[in-house]
Design a protein around this motif. Structure first.
Motif, PDB file in Angstrom:
ATOM      1  N   THR A 115      53.526  35.562  39.611  1.00 42.80           N
ATOM      2  CA  THR A 115      52.730  36.171  38.555  1.00 42.80           C
ATOM      3  C   THR A 115      53.231  35.701  37.196  1.00 42.80           C
ATOM      4  OG1 THR A 115      52.325  38.160  39.884  1.00 42.80           O
ATOM      5  CG2 THR A 115      52.084  38.374  37.481  1.00 42.80           C
ATOM      6  N   ALA A 116      52.310  35.317  36.333  1.00 41.04           N
ATOM      7  CA  ALA A 116      52.682  34.921  34.976  1.00 41.04           C
ATOM      8  C   ALA A 116      53.319  36.117  34.264  1.00 41.04           C
ATOM      9  CB  ALA A 116      51.458  34.439  34.203  1.00 41.04           C
ATOM     10  N   GLU A 117      54.463  35.900  33.661  1.00 42.25           N
ATOM     11  CA  GLU A 117      55.203  37.002  33.034  1.00 42.25           C
ATOM     12  C   GLU A 117      54.381  37.751  31.995  1.00 42.25           C
ATOM     13  OE1 GLU A 117      58.177  38.405  33.543  1.00 42.25           O
ATOM     14  OE2 GLU A 117      58.449  37.156  35.319  1.00 42.25           O
ATOM     15  N   ASP A 118      53.555  37.035  31.237  1.00 42.37           N
ATOM     16  CA  ASP A 118      52.786  37.694  30.182  1.00 42.37           C
ATOM     17  C   ASP A 118      51.615  38.511  30.703  1.00 42.37           C
ATOM     18  OD1 ASP A 118      51.398  35.409  31.002  1.00 42.37           O
ATOM     19  OD2 ASP A 118      50.473  35.116  29.033  1.00 42.37           O
ATOM     20  N   LYS A 119      51.356  38.425  32.023  1.00 49.66           N
ATOM     21  CA  LYS A 119      50.267  39.199  32.633  1.00 49.66           C
ATOM     22  C   LYS A 119      50.792  40.303  33.550  1.00 49.66           C
ATOM     23  CE  LYS A 119      46.726  36.618  31.170  1.00 49.66           C
ATOM     24  NZ  LYS A 119      47.423  35.603  30.397  1.00 49.66           N
ATOM     25  N   ILE A 126      46.740  47.932  35.973  1.00 48.86           N
ATOM     26  CA  ILE A 126      45.388  47.996  36.518  1.00 48.86           C
ATOM     27  C   ILE A 126      45.422  48.143  38.030  1.00 48.86           C
ATOM     28  CG2 ILE A 126      43.272  46.663  36.934  1.00 48.86           C
ATOM     29  CD1 ILE A 126      43.361  47.791  34.167  1.00 48.86           C
ATOM     30  N   TYR A 127      46.263  47.342  38.691  1.00 37.74           N
ATOM     31  CA  TYR A 127      46.316  47.356  40.155  1.00 37.74           C
ATOM     32  C   TYR A 127      46.762  48.715  40.685  1.00 37.74           C
ATOM     33  CZ  TYR A 127      46.976  45.926  44.960  1.00 37.74           C
ATOM     34  OH  TYR A 127      46.861  45.859  46.339  1.00 37.74           O
ATOM     35  N   ARG A 128      47.774  49.287  40.076  1.00 36.08           N
ATOM     36  CA  ARG A 128      48.378  50.510  40.611  1.00 36.08           C
ATOM     37  C   ARG A 128      47.778  51.800  40.058  1.00 36.08           C
ATOM     38  NH1 ARG A 128      52.082  49.235  43.975  1.00 36.08           N
ATOM     39  NH2 ARG A 128      53.232  47.277  43.848  1.00 36.08           N
ATOM     40  N   ALA A 190      34.267  46.032  39.265  1.00 34.81           N
ATOM     41  CA  ALA A 190      34.301  44.844  38.416  1.00 34.81           C
ATOM     42  C   ALA A 190      33.459  44.993  37.153  1.00 34.81           C
ATOM     43  CB  ALA A 190      33.839  43.626  39.206  1.00 34.81           C
ATOM     44  N   SER A 191      32.393  45.783  37.239  1.00 38.36           N
ATOM     45  CA  SER A 191      31.512  45.952  36.079  1.00 38.36           C
ATOM     46  C   SER A 191      32.226  46.613  34.911  1.00 38.36           C
ATOM     47  CB  SER A 191      30.284  46.785  36.462  1.00 38.36           C
ATOM     48  OG  SER A 191      30.650  48.134  36.735  1.00 38.36           O
ATOM     49  N   LYS A 192      33.346  47.277  35.195  1.00 38.01           N
ATOM     50  CA  LYS A 192      34.081  47.996  34.148  1.00 38.01           C
ATOM     51  C   LYS A 192      35.333  47.237  33.686  1.00 38.01           C
ATOM     52  CE  LYS A 192      32.535  52.316  36.257  1.00 38.01           C
ATOM     53  NZ  LYS A 192      32.945  53.500  37.051  1.00 38.01           N
ATOM     54  N   LEU A 193      35.554  46.072  34.255  1.00 37.82           N
ATOM     55  CA  LEU A 193      36.736  45.285  33.898  1.00 37.82           C
ATOM     56  C   LEU A 193      36.418  44.271  32.808  1.00 37.82           C
ATOM     57  CD1 LEU A 193      38.191  44.498  37.454  1.00 37.82           C
ATOM     58  CD2 LEU A 193      39.244  45.976  35.733  1.00 37.82           C
ATOM     59  N   SER A 194      37.297  44.156  31.837  1.00 40.26           N
ATOM     60  CA  SER A 194      37.160  43.127  30.817  1.00 40.26           C
ATOM     61  C   SER A 194      37.698  41.815  31.359  1.00 40.26           C
ATOM     62  CB  SER A 194      37.937  43.518  29.562  1.00 40.26           C
ATOM     63  OG  SER A 194      39.342  43.509  29.833  1.00 40.26           O
ATOM     64  N   ASP A 195      37.409  40.710  30.662  1.00 38.84           N
ATOM     65  CA  ASP A 195      37.949  39.416  31.078  1.00 38.84           C
ATOM     66  C   ASP A 195      39.474  39.447  31.103  1.00 38.84           C
ATOM     67  OD1 ASP A 195      35.466  38.311  31.394  1.00 38.84           O
ATOM     68  OD2 ASP A 195      35.491  37.154  29.534  1.00 38.84           O
ATOM     69  N   ALA A 196      40.064  40.095  30.097  1.00 38.27           N
ATOM     70  CA  ALA A 196      41.531  40.156  30.016  1.00 38.27           C
ATOM     71  C   ALA A 196      42.104  40.950  31.186  1.00 38.27           C
ATOM     72  CB  ALA A 196      41.955  40.795  28.694  1.00 38.27           C
ATOM     73  N   VAL A 201      45.011  41.267  36.393  1.00 36.12           N
ATOM     74  CA  VAL A 201      45.148  41.793  37.758  1.00 36.12           C
ATOM     75  C   VAL A 201      45.122  40.646  38.768  1.00 36.12           C
ATOM     76  CG1 VAL A 201      42.712  42.206  38.389  1.00 36.12           C
ATOM     77  CG2 VAL A 201      44.499  43.760  39.204  1.00 36.12           C
ATOM     78  N   ALA A 202      44.390  39.569  38.471  1.00 40.13           N
ATOM     79  CA  ALA A 202      44.373  38.405  39.364  1.00 40.13           C
ATOM     80  C   ALA A 202      45.746  37.753  39.410  1.00 40.13           C
ATOM     81  CB  ALA A 202      43.321  37.396  38.903  1.00 40.13           C
ATOM     82  N   GLN A 203      46.393  37.664  38.263  1.00 38.42           N
ATOM     83  CA  GLN A 203      47.755  37.120  38.216  1.00 38.42           C
ATOM     84  C   GLN A 203      48.723  38.020  38.981  1.00 38.42           C
ATOM     85  OE1 GLN A 203      49.675  34.567  37.062  1.00 38.42           O
ATOM     86  NE2 GLN A 203      47.836  33.351  36.711  1.00 38.42           N
ATOM     87  N   TYR A 204      48.550  39.317  38.846  1.00 32.80           N
ATOM     88  CA  TYR A 204      49.443  40.255  39.529  1.00 32.80           C
ATOM     89  C   TYR A 204      49.332  40.107  41.047  1.00 32.80           C
ATOM     90  CZ  TYR A 204      51.760  44.591  40.893  1.00 32.80           C
ATOM     91  OH  TYR A 204      52.601  45.499  41.469  1.00 32.80           O
TER      92      TYR A 204
END
Length: 209
Positions: A115-119, A126-128, A190-196, A201-204
């Motif tokens: 996982t990228a440290e900055d993410k 978000i995940y948890r 997904a409809s409530k998730l921003s791009d950021a 969460v994808a990186q996590y």
């Protein structure tokens, strides 16, 4: 996370589980991993010989639940899930072929990424815990704390999955381009998730195990 948000989240999860569990309660053909290895040779170009795809835009299939792989293959064949490459690949596969391929990939070991440290902090949150302010449910509620998923309910393993692939799928759920989720559950999340949030969460997930 407020108590009411937690209650509402659990209600949504239990409703989705009841729908998906009904679908996956149907008898499933037991797959033959050895036969599946031979049949899966054509899959290696995108997904890797053992299901650990070398390209981040193609999903890792190693360690994924048999039932989930079988469902996706059926959905590609029927057109319920749309992808020109996959539709062509599965066109000639029988139910037995699908079960065998699923058994093979499921028996392989997933290679976990990083996982990228900055993410990390945002993705973990978000995940948890989800996002109470926007009504996003915690990913862990369905996919498990370690990302192992829930094969009985049809929730896929996310642990170690490529961040690029996860982000792309969340965006297609968000746009409605992908719609083979039971009870609109992933489209709703997904409809409530921003791009950021999607990128985080994808990186996590990529380093989760």
């Amino acid at each position: 996370m407020s108590f009411q948000f937690w209650i509402n989240t659990m209600k949504k999860v239990l409703f989705a589980v009841s729908i998906v569990s009904f679908v996956f309660a149907l008898p499933a053909m037991a797959g033959d991993a050895a036969a599946g290895k031979a049949k899966a040779a054509v899959c290696a170009g995108c997904h890797g010989p053992d299901g650990n795809s070398p390209a981040p835009n193609f999903p890792k299939l190693a360690g994924q639940h048999e039932s989930y792989i079988i469902k996706q293959l059926h959905d590609f064949k029927s057109g319920k899930r749309k992808n020109p490459i996959m539709s062509a690949q599965v066109a000639a596969l029988s139910d037995e072929d699908m079960a065998n391929v699923a058994a093979y990939f499921s028996s392989q070991k997933t290679k976990i990424g990083t996982t990228a440290e900055d993410k990390l902090a945002a993705g973990q949150s978000i995940y948890r815990a989800g996002n109470a302010a926007s009504g996003v449910a915690a990913c862990a509620a369905c996919h498990g704390p370690s990302g192992s998923g829930n094969p009985q309910a049809g929730f896929p393993r996310l642990s170690g999955q490529h961040a690029t692939y996860v982000a792309a799928q969340l965006k297609t759920f968000r746009s409605g381009e992908r719609s083979n989720d039971a009870g609109n559950m992933m489209r709703g999340v997904a409809s409530k998730l921003s791009d950021a949030e999607i990128e985080a969460v994808a990186q996590y997930v990529q380093g989760l195990h």
